[in-house]
Scaffold this motif. Structure first.
Motif: not given
Length: 294
Positions: A51-75
């Motif tokens: 929703q706010k700011g930027t970040g990087i999420f590591h899921i299943d050994s893969q990095p995903y850079e995100v900003g407002p509005g981005d959506v990640l589906f975590v198994p």
């Protein structure tokens, strides 16, 4: 943000008949590289909505850079963690739900064809669908509506949320399932997290002990080079950095929840030198232990 002592998170969802919960996560005045989601896993599915700011999420050994509005589906069952990549406030939703949420559709043949493969793990949604199909962003309005329903809790809101989430999964299945069935997308991505879970759990439960790269690599029957490479992909941190983050997180918990002295806390997390402990804590928390306690 609190840090539980267990790597495996037992997600508390009060409504057992409608097992879905939306967590509103905020980190005010975040620093670049600050941990905004502790490393953990759970048996529930999770959708992260930035929703706010930027970040990087590591899921299943893969990095995903995100900003407002981005959506990640975590198994379900995946190790995941996140870090800020900005200076300022960070906020995101974590929509956590169980596959039993759709148990009333189990006899529906269309549900069984399009949605059930994802619920049972026979197919996996892309972690970041818009990387493969940007048009998927149009579906995310359903998540905004679900969050509004959850917050307002008007009569019957559970049914509305379930309907919106089921519609979203159906749209995504319409987009990706045909490609997966034809073998053009990997159904079950390689998950290196499973072999690391016991190691990370041991480290977090025994922070007072000395943990070295050589010891950790030997524990997993890997050579140190490949161990370091795999660990960095999984957690976004080097092994030593991760151990230090765990120590700083546990120290923060003890400072806030106990009356132990700073020296006693330093010893409990494996820092025999109080001055070194203070420097380490300030490096990862942006303040001294005494300032944290105050």
């Amino acid at each position: 943000m609190s840090y539980p002592k267990e790597l495996r998170e037992i997600t508390d969802i009060a409504d057992k008949d409608h097992p879905i919960h939306i967590f509103y996560n905020t980190c005010d005045n975040a620093r670049p590289d600050q941990n905004i989601l502790y490393l953990h896993w759970h048996e529930h599915f999770e959708i992260i909505v930035m929703q706010k700011g930027t970040g990087i999420f590591h899921i299943d050994s893969q990095p995903y850079e995100v900003g407002p509005g981005d959506v990640l589906f975590v198994p379900a069952g995946s190790l995941h963690t996140g870090y800020s990549t900005c200076s300022g406030d960070v906020a995101y939703l974590a929509i956590v739900w169980s596959n039993s949420l759709f148990q009333h559709w189990i006899q529906d043949s269309v549900h069984s064809r399009f949605v059930l493969p994802y619920l049972e793990g026979r197919a996996r949604l892309p972690v970041m669908p818009t990387q493969l199909e940007p048009a998927c962003a149009d579906y995310y309005r359903l998540l905004d509506q679900a969050a509004s329903e959850f917050k307002a809790k008007q009569p019957g809101y559970q049914l509305v949320i379930i309907s919106q989430l089921h519609t979203l999964l159906t749209y995504l299945s319409r987009t990706f399932l045909p490609q997966q069935q034809q073998g053009r997308m990997n159904r079950t991505p390689t998950n290196n997290g499973e072999r690391f879970k016991s190691l990370i759990q041991f480290i977090e439960a025994n922070l007072s002990e000395k943990h070295t790269v050589d010891w950790a690599a030997k524990h997993l029957n890997l050579n140190p080079y490949h161990f370091c490479k795999m660990f960095k992909k999984l957690t976004g941190r080097t092994f030593i950095e991760y151990v230090n983050i765990c120590r700083a997180n546990e120290a923060e918990r003890l400072l806030l929840e106990s009356e132990l002295s700073v020296t006693e806390i330093a010893g409990l997390i494996g820092c025999d030198n109080p001055n070194y402990f203070t420097r380490l804590f300030k490096q990862y928390k942006g303040m001294t232990p005494s300032q944290c306690r105050k």
